[in-house]
Design an enzyme around this catalytic site. Sequence first.
Site, PDB file in Angstrom:
ATOM      1  N   ASP A 185     -10.220  -3.636  -4.336  1.00  0.00           N
ATOM      2  CA  ASP A 185      -9.204  -2.632  -4.063  1.00  0.00           C
ATOM      3  C   ASP A 185      -9.316  -1.499  -5.075  1.00  0.00           C
ATOM      4  O   ASP A 185      -9.287  -1.727  -6.287  1.00  0.00           O
ATOM      5  CB  ASP A 185      -7.811  -3.255  -4.146  1.00  0.00           C
ATOM      6  CG  ASP A 185      -6.713  -2.348  -3.628  1.00  0.00           C
ATOM      7  OD1 ASP A 185      -7.024  -1.232  -3.175  1.00  0.00           O
ATOM      8  OD2 ASP A 185      -5.549  -2.776  -3.679  1.00  0.00           O
ATOM      9  N   SER A 227       0.827  -1.201   0.000  1.00  0.00           N
ATOM     10  CA  SER A 227       0.000   0.000   0.000  1.00  0.00           C
ATOM     11  C   SER A 227       0.868   1.260   0.000  1.00  0.00           C
ATOM     12  O   SER A 227       1.636   1.487  -0.934  1.00  0.00           O
ATOM     13  CB  SER A 227      -0.972  -0.054   1.173  1.00  0.00           C
ATOM     14  OG  SER A 227      -1.998   0.893   1.034  1.00  0.00           O
ATOM     15  N   HIS A 231      -8.022  -5.346  -0.008  1.00  0.00           N
ATOM     16  CA  HIS A 231      -6.828  -4.571   0.304  1.00  0.00           C
ATOM     17  C   HIS A 231      -6.495  -4.712   1.795  1.00  0.00           C
ATOM     18  O   HIS A 231      -7.351  -4.565   2.647  1.00  0.00           O
ATOM     19  CB  HIS A 231      -7.084  -3.097  -0.026  1.00  0.00           C
ATOM     20  CG  HIS A 231      -5.895  -2.218   0.138  1.00  0.00           C
ATOM     21  ND1 HIS A 231      -5.019  -1.945  -0.893  1.00  0.00           N
ATOM     22  CD2 HIS A 231      -5.411  -1.536   1.209  1.00  0.00           C
ATOM     23  CE1 HIS A 231      -4.073  -1.139  -0.457  1.00  0.00           C
ATOM     24  NE2 HIS A 231      -4.283  -0.878   0.823  1.00  0.00           N
TER      25      HIS A 231
END
Length: 404
Positions: free
Chosen positions: A344, A192, A374
Amino acid sequence: MARTAQRLAVIVAITASIMAYLWRAPNSEGIEQLDRVRALTASMKITYIIGRAAEMLGISDRISVVRKVAGLMLRLKDAKDDAGLEIQDTSIENVPVRIARPKNQNGNLPAIVFYHGGAFYMGSVDTHNSLTSSLARLANVVVVSVDYRLAPEHPFPAGLEDCYTVTKHILEHGNSNKLRIDTNRVAVAGDSAGGNFAAVIAMRFASQTTSERKPRLQILIYPVLQLFDMMLPSYMHNHFEFFPYTVDHTLTIYFGKKVDQSIYANNHLSVAQKKKYRKYVDWSLIPAKYRTVYQKPLTDNQEGDPTLIENAKLALNPEVSPLLVDDESLAKLPPTYLLTVGHDRLRDETFIYEGRLKRNGVPVVHNHYEHIFHGSVGFLHGPFALDIAKKMVDDMVIYIGENL
């Protein structure tokens, strides 16, 4: 008596509504181990509600609440995390790091410098310990996890610079008796926001002509690669989320300037900027199955808001949006491992990145896991462990073993 019964009925109804909300998992079709995921999501919803309430009441801000709850959850840490490893909490050039090294390995080992995710303002070496320790143990590598400075106390580029400082030191001095790292076999990795740092740092080293050693690989786990187009199909689609967060809130924290929700309509861009950068965020590289509804950019001929354009101008900085570089620069990057998940908003930009890397001759392995969300890769042990997380890590370990 009747009034007491009415009050009890109201309490029961409210309690039932709260439980239903906490247990509800919209857009979760196809996700396995859903009961476990529901429990995880409920805990995140409670955290979010407490954070918003504390903020509204002036007791605290939601960032502090989230960080404190994350700290409490660390007490659930599983003993399996660090099995077979030497764990050292230390610092490299005044930046805190956690080093995980397989036991009884005295020679110089390959290494992964890992940058944790958390939207630039959350996360730590503790929240990602399960993942980093698993990589060290299963891939037989040293993992140096960077506990970089977080926004809003330290906005861009503080955290990025911490990660770069540690990585540069590892590449230049990792073969010391203290670190025992093979400096020719170092990868950068992150998930991320940490994936954003990894991509930016890999590009920094790739662009330098003076660096004797450079990262051998970059490993990007559902990375943040661009903040140019907030209307990609993956942003427009309703995904399952286990923790609610918004781009405007995140960027306000990261940039230190107010970014409002109209960024979701690309209101942070002028028409001239859209024309300049669109070639880097090419929708044709997104798989056709994700473009059945939204087939082309929607607002490229609409002028944005001048105030938001000014406040969000860092979004177009390649050290914030590493996708916004030319093909000549991309061609210099090292072999790349990409991990994406179906649920996501960041999904599509990684497919675009993959397409551009391949078009420019960079070796890419991309593993996509459709029915997961995610943030899932870290749930390896403990009460929220997910089978798919173990599968994702095993696939990464195979790649690391074959390429590092």
